[in-house]
Design a protein around this motif. Structure first.
Motif, PDB file in Angstrom:
ATOM      1  N   ALA A  24     -10.846   0.568   2.354  1.00 13.55           N
ATOM      2  CA  ALA A  24     -10.242  -0.454   1.502  1.00 13.55           C
ATOM      3  C   ALA A  24      -9.918  -1.614   2.418  1.00 13.55           C
ATOM      4  O   ALA A  24      -9.084  -1.496   3.324  1.00 13.55           O
ATOM      5  CB  ALA A  24      -8.983   0.078   0.830  1.00 13.55           C
ATOM      6  N   THR A  51       0.833  -1.204   0.000  1.00 16.13           N
ATOM      7  CA  THR A  51       0.000   0.000   0.000  1.00 16.13           C
ATOM      8  C   THR A  51       0.867   1.253   0.000  1.00 16.13           C
ATOM      9  O   THR A  51       0.588   2.225  -0.717  1.00 16.13           O
ATOM     10  CB  THR A  51      -0.933   0.010   1.225  1.00 16.13           C
ATOM     11  N   ILE A 111      -9.689  -5.375  -1.304  1.00 15.24           N
ATOM     12  CA  ILE A 111      -8.355  -5.407  -1.908  1.00 15.24           C
ATOM     13  C   ILE A 111      -7.713  -6.785  -1.823  1.00 15.24           C
ATOM     14  O   ILE A 111      -6.525  -6.930  -2.056  1.00 15.24           O
ATOM     15  CB  ILE A 111      -7.413  -4.318  -1.328  1.00 15.24           C
ATOM     16  N   ILE A 142      -4.826  -2.728  -4.717  1.00 10.11           N
ATOM     17  CA  ILE A 142      -4.602  -1.554  -3.871  1.00 10.11           C
ATOM     18  C   ILE A 142      -4.627  -0.285  -4.718  1.00 10.11           C
ATOM     19  O   ILE A 142      -5.212   0.732  -4.331  1.00 10.11           O
ATOM     20  CB  ILE A 142      -3.272  -1.677  -3.112  1.00 10.11           C
ATOM     21  N   ALA A 181      -8.068   0.722  -5.440  1.00  9.91           N
ATOM     22  CA  ALA A 181      -8.727   1.236  -4.246  1.00  9.91           C
ATOM     23  C   ALA A 181      -8.326   2.688  -3.975  1.00  9.91           C
ATOM     24  O   ALA A 181      -9.135   3.504  -3.529  1.00  9.91           O
ATOM     25  CB  ALA A 181      -8.382   0.370  -3.039  1.00  9.91           C
ATOM     26  N   PHE A 198     -11.213  -8.490  -5.786  1.00  9.87           N
ATOM     27  CA  PHE A 198     -10.889  -7.499  -6.815  1.00  9.87           C
ATOM     28  C   PHE A 198     -11.134  -8.100  -8.199  1.00  9.87           C
ATOM     29  O   PHE A 198     -11.695  -7.453  -9.080  1.00  9.87           O
ATOM     30  CB  PHE A 198      -9.433  -7.052  -6.678  1.00  9.87           C
TER      31      PHE A 198
END
Length: 353
Positions: free
Chosen positions: A108, A14, A130, A246, A249, A135
């Protein structure tokens, strides 16, 4: 943004994506890996840091450090960030999810236990999954009638073991994942297939009632498939890298390259396997759990207790699934609100003391 679980693999990825898109990190929440946390602080300069153990505060290279779950909740409530990435592991992550949503923030979510235990009392429209499987399903969704949603599993550390040897599997054995390195708990969950059952339950809460299933795909290049009612099936291929979900998101208008494409000529072939109950006994309750998703809190609580007992060498590997199934079949309380979820979780844990 607020990042919960910054030193885990999802947290690390992230922060890489946040750097790529110049996203400011207001809060970092971490556990025991203070060395990595200090490196993250130096790079991202958060305003606030929260760790798990108050004894570690003097070792954190920041002037505004707190400790404990209550302070995680306070920081979420007091922050100006509208976005929370929850990558905490275990039931510990539920209250932060509920708090973030109550504060009107977008979440997220990589914390499986939030939806598994409390999905009926969470507004999933405020959640951006995520996990690569969810996803993938989200990515494949079109305005066409769906027959079934399918996610894939690696098969875990014991997918090629002689079934008769599983009863003697050690903690060290469970950590030898065939495809990648993850945290201790999730790698055990992968070996028992509890992890995949949780992901099916999450999908049920995220995408609504319908047919859900999972299969083993040994190379972990396909993460999700959708069977449409017209007879066609679409699959989502991508290298197993959390940066892709990620990135979406954090930036919904994703138009940049995040990963190299899968070269099918280089891959050569793919192998699919059925998830067999003999190897993964937890699969016995999969269909019933999907029909009764409010019972997810039961499965999660027993699973966390059983894993700790396995780590402590109090039970064998195959006993994890046995404990879960036995409690699932005998425990009768079902939550009617979020408070009930916490009460049931405590009741189940207390019953094993």
């Amino acid at each position: 943004m607020i990042l919960l679980g910054s030193t885990g693999s999802i947290g690390v990825n992230t922060l890489l994506v946040a750097t790529k898109f110049n996203i400011q990190v207001e809060v970092l929440v971490a556990g025991k890996n203070i060395k990595l946390l200090n490196e993250q602080i130096k790079i991202h300069m958060p305003k606030v840091v929260v760790i798990s153990d108050i004894k570690d505060i003097p070792h954190v290279a920041h002037s505004n450090v707190y400790a404990g779950v209550e302070n995680i909740l306070k920081v979420i409530e007091n922050s100006t960030s509208a976005f929370v990435v929850n990558a905490l592991v275990g039931f510990l992550g539920l209250r932060p999810t509920l708090t973030a949503l109550a504060c009107g923030k977008k979440v997220a979510l990589a914390n499986k236990e939030s939806l598994v235990a409390c999905g009926n009392f969470i507004d999933s429209s405020k959640i951006q999954p995520i996990d690569s499987e969810h996803f993938g399903l989200w990515y494949l969704m079109q305005e066409r009638s769906v027959s079934k949603m399918i996610i894939t599993a690696s098969g875990g550390a014991f997918r090629d073991w002689d079934i008769d040897k599983l009863k003697n599997a050690t903690l060290s054995d469970t950590q030898k994942h065939p495809n990648w390195s993850m945290g201790q708990k999730i790698t055990i969950d992968s070996a028992t297939m509890v992890n995949k059952m949780f992901e099916l339950l999450e999908a049920r809460w995220l995408f609504g009632e319908g047919k859900y299933d999972a299969i083993i795909e040994t190379k972990s290049l396909i993460h999700a498939l959708i069977d449409f009612k017209d007879g066609s099936t679409t699959a989502h291929f991508a290298h197993a890298n959390m940066q892709l979900p990620i990135a979406y998101a954090l930036n919904e208008k994703m138009d940049e390259n995040i990963l190299p494409h899968v070269d099918l000529l280089e891959v050569g072939s793919l192998e699919f396997r059925k998830i067999e109950k003999e190897r993964y006994p937890i699969w016995e309750i999969k269909e019933d759990l999907l029909l009764n998703p409010n019972k997810g809190v039961i499965v999660n609580a027993v699973n966390e207790v059983a894993i700790q007992k396995f780590i402590n060498k109090e039970i064998g590997f195959m006993d994890i699934s046995k404990m879960i199934i036995q409690t699932y079949e005998t425990y009768t309380h079902i939550p009617s609100n979020a408070d009930d979820v916490f009460a049931i979780d405590k009741d189940i844990r207390d019953s094993f003391k």
